[in-house]
Design an enzyme around this catalytic site. Sequence first.
Site, short mmCIF file in Angstrom:
data_model
loop_
_atom_site.label_atom_id
_atom_site.label_comp_id
_atom_site.label_asym_id
_atom_site.label_seq_id
_atom_site.Cartn_x
_atom_site.Cartn_y
_atom_site.Cartn_z
N ASP A 160 68.28 64.67 26.27
CA ASP A 160 67.40 65.18 25.20
C ASP A 160 67.39 64.18 24.03
O ASP A 160 68.00 64.42 22.99
CB ASP A 160 67.91 66.55 24.75
N LYS B 297 64.46 63.05 22.72
CA LYS B 297 63.21 63.28 21.97
C LYS B 297 62.57 61.97 21.53
O LYS B 297 62.43 61.69 20.33
CB LYS B 297 63.47 64.20 20.77
N ASP C 38 58.04 56.85 19.85
CA ASP C 38 57.98 55.43 19.50
C ASP C 38 56.66 54.86 20.01
O ASP C 38 55.82 55.61 20.53
CB ASP C 38 59.20 54.72 20.13
N THR D 256 62.14 74.40 17.33
CA THR D 256 62.39 75.83 17.11
C THR D 256 63.07 76.08 15.76
O THR D 256 63.20 77.22 15.33
CB THR D 256 63.25 76.43 18.24
#
Length: 233
Positions: free
Chosen positions: A60, A62, A65, A117
């Site tokens: 994870d 994320k 780029d 979230t």
Amino acid sequence: MEKSPLIVALDVPTIEEAVKLVEETEEYADIYKVGPILFIKYGPSIVQEIIKRKKDVFLDLKLHDIPNTVKEAVRQASEMGVYMLTLHTLGGTEMLKAAAGAKRGKLPILLGVTVLTSMREKDLRELGISATCREQVKRLVQLGKEAGIDGFVCSVEEVEEVRRIAPSCVAVVPGIRPESFHKQDQKRTATPSEAIKMGADFIVVGRPIYTSPSPKETAKAIINEIENAGKHR
Ligand code: C5P
């Protein structure tokens, strides 16, 4: 074999704690999420450590780029044997297409992060985004689907929309809080069974498991709750 819907987030500071958590919960989870906390410290060795235990790794990071950098990063993850990898859908169509095109085979499953979230509408406003969380997620899912990524990370509040817009994509829902657990920094939360009922293929659970006095019992309770609720795609 169908994978367990429970993904355990290994947001602990050391490899020893991560391995202990994997061993304690191995009966109830097949996929373990490694984020920047462990990856910055240990790099690929933490990924190998989990693969060695016959578990899948959800990396994870994320990614967000320029398309070329993301494309090369997806290649590296693929060679490392990563099962799932996240990238920010806000990186835009070109970045998402470059990522999807970099895969050699089926893996890694590329998951587009939509709206975190931990964010609410007022956080979007601050960023100059006037859409509601739901509208923003819908737009980003449409974009990701057209660019050819495999799934999405969203909150329980949007998972139904994700299923509707991209029915063949994987839906992953973090921000899971069993009834008895407080929300902390998460805002758009749900219980494990609520998230699955609303259409999540997988739920991501971190603190409720790794801060529990018995991670094994908590993982077991989560799986029981899901099974009792009676629906897992
Ligand atoms: O401890 P907790 O259960 O809140 O952990 C949730 C995990 O899911 C964290 O590792 C966090 O980085 C991740 N995550 C999230 N919201 C997203 C994407 C990932 O909370 N939109």
